[in-house]
Scaffold this motif. Structure first.
Motif, PDB file in Angstrom:
ATOM      1  N   PRO A 175       5.340  -5.309   3.933  1.00 52.61           N
ATOM      2  CA  PRO A 175       5.159  -3.978   3.338  1.00 52.61           C
ATOM      3  C   PRO A 175       4.454  -3.992   1.981  1.00 52.61           C
ATOM      4  N   ASN A 177       1.952  -4.303  -1.280  1.00 54.33           N
ATOM      5  CA  ASN A 177       0.568  -4.054  -1.668  1.00 54.33           C
ATOM      6  C   ASN A 177      -0.092  -5.408  -1.923  1.00 54.33           C
ATOM      7  N   LYS A 211      -7.793   3.407   6.465  1.00 53.47           N
ATOM      8  CA  LYS A 211      -6.340   3.313   6.599  1.00 53.47           C
ATOM      9  C   LYS A 211      -5.601   4.232   5.631  1.00 53.47           C
ATOM     10  N   TRP A 213      -5.542   4.063   2.327  1.00 48.41           N
ATOM     11  CA  TRP A 213      -4.948   3.286   1.245  1.00 48.41           C
ATOM     12  C   TRP A 213      -5.681   3.579  -0.062  1.00 48.41           C
ATOM     13  N   GLY A 237      -0.701   0.887  -0.221  1.00 44.62           N
ATOM     14  CA  GLY A 237      -0.522   1.714   0.966  1.00 44.62           C
ATOM     15  C   GLY A 237       0.569   1.157   1.853  1.00 44.62           C
ATOM     16  N   GLU A 238       0.619   1.634   3.075  1.00 43.24           N
ATOM     17  CA  GLU A 238       1.658   1.235   4.016  1.00 43.24           C
ATOM     18  C   GLU A 238       1.277  -0.060   4.733  1.00 43.24           C
ATOM     19  N   ASP A 239       2.127  -1.077   4.608  1.00 43.95           N
ATOM     20  CA  ASP A 239       1.942  -2.369   5.291  1.00 43.95           C
ATOM     21  C   ASP A 239       0.574  -2.979   5.018  1.00 43.95           C
TER      22      ASP A 239
END
Length: 438
Positions: A175, A177, A211, A213, A237-239
């Protein structure tokens, strides 16, 4: 009539789940009556065959080692179920056993669903065998049974893939960054490396946009002819780390340069650049004694605004005990550049503190940089052949200009590499687990 009642009884027991997860990696499908020429057919045949080799995790279900591992887990689950039925367990033991039992429960449920689906499939096949050679009025029933058979088979494949995905070891840093760096290679004719580094920077910026991000530039050192020596960015962002962790390494380019000294020779040149991925965990604490730091200020070297190149706003921080460095020259504010450089320094120190176990699991910054030689490449970009090849999986894709935009094409390749890495991680875990039982 008996067959009709049998089919009705069978249908009442089977609940079909959505097949939205089936073929998740197959984003592009051919529909209608589109006519492809021979080149297109050859291209798509190559791409699909390459993708099929690594994208189907469900294939591991039939692996002998995986089957032994599943049997081991199911035996553990049944043993836990028996122990939890005893009333003499104290509260502490019951709590511990319940926790383990709960962890294995989803796995047991999926395995039971697979077993039931296999029984249903056998029943349908038996009905099909019984209807063979029947009269014309039973043809409709036969067709329904064949459709039923195909649906159950697809469901079994989907369940097996879900089961294998549930077994894949999780990375606690997924997860996070990341701090991403792009570094021009040291190949002779450096202008082609610098030009390619610029394109790679733009590609990852495009991927971040794709994505959704955040893409925060921390350092950008330009070269001549519009090239790039080095850049560092923070992607939030996410993952993010899950998707980008396998991008670290040497990337090779083959092309006739469009700009620079090499373009005058009008022949295919080969160059390299390096991508470095450092996770930035959500929670990490790196204590740094100010006495261990050397902070230098200097005038920014790259292109920038009025004050960027005329004042000593750039900052370089060196952690003296380890020799770890970080610098930022992106803004006119020396204070902002110092804060950014400190964040980069902490991330690099955290990477070095993760220990031998993590170093084996995740390529460190030093290993990612390597010697930047072509023999260490993880991916090749052949502009003259309009082709991108990942050497870890054999995945091949075309339309290189579209790929370099950082959209769907890059996303599909990253997903293929990720599934391949997860496949290898699962096999390693299973083999080690089985070996420990001997």
């Amino acid at each position: 009539m008996r067959r009709w009642f049998g089919l009705g009884s069978f249908c009442s027991r089977v609940v079909y789940s959505s097949s939205s997860r089936e073929g998740a990696g197959w984003r592009r499908t051919f529909t209608g009556h589109t006519t492809l020429n021979s080149t297109q057919v050859q291209h798509w045949g190559t791409v699909l065959s390459k993708r099929l080799c690594h994208s189907d995790l469900g294939d591991l279900y039939k692996n002998e080692s995986v089957q032994k591992y599943l049997q081991q887990l199911m035996e553990e689950y049944r043993e836990l179920s028996k122990k939890l039925q005893h009333a003499y367990l104290n509260e502490t033991d019951r709590k511990e056993l319940t926790m383990k039992h709960t962890e294995l429960l989803p796995l047991a449920n999926v395995l039971q669903s697979i077993e039931q689906a296999l029984k249903d499939l056998e029943e349908v096949k038996s009905l099909l065998t019984g209807s063979a050679g029947s009269k014309d009025e039973d043809k409709q029933l036969t067709q329904l049974l064949k459709e039923e058979e195909a649906q159950i088979s697809r469901r079994i494949l989907g369940l097996r893939k879900d089961l294998i995905k549930a077994l894949v070891p999780t990375d606690p840093l997924d997860p996070s960054n990341v701090l991403l760096e792009v570094v021009s290679g040291r190949t002779t004719g450096g202008d082609i490396c610098q030009q390619f580094t610029t394109e790679m920077f733009d590609m990852y910026q495009g991927f971040a946009f794709y994505k959704n991000w955040d893409f925060e530039v921390m350092n950008y050192t330009s070269a001549e002819y519009g090239g790039l020596h080095h850049a560092a960015v923070r992607i939030v962002g996410e993952d993010v780390y899950r998707y980008l962790k396998n991008e670290g390494g040497t990337h090779r380019v083959q092309r006739i340069p469009e700009v620079g000294l090499s373009s005058r020779m009008q022949r295919i040149h080969t160059g390299t650049m390096t991508v470095i991925i450092l996770p930035e965990p959500i929670e990490f604490n790196v204590n740094i004694d100010p006495k261990d730091l050397r902070i230098d200020t200097f005038r920014a070297r790259g292109a920038g605004g009025q004050s960027v190149n005329t004042t000593d706003s750039a900052v370089r921080i060196v952690h003296l005990p380890t020799g770890t460095k970080a610098e930022c020259q992106q803004t006119r504010s020396q204070l902002q550049n110092r804060d950014t450089a400190m964040r980069m320094l902490k991330a690099r120190l955290y990477q070095s503190m993760m220990g031998k176990e993590t170093e084996q699991r995740q390529t460190t910054r030093k290993q990612q940089v390597g010697t930047r030689s072509q023999s260490e490449r993880i991916r090749s970009y052949h502009f003259s052949q309009d082709r991108v090849t990942d050497h870890r999986t054999g995945y091949v894709t075309r339309d290189i200009k579209e790929f370099m935009r950082g959209g769907e094409g890059l996303d599909e390749m990253i997903s293929d590499v990720l599934e391949h890495a997860e496949r290898e991680a699962l096999l390693e875990m299973v083999v080690n687990s089985n070996s420990s039982l001997k």
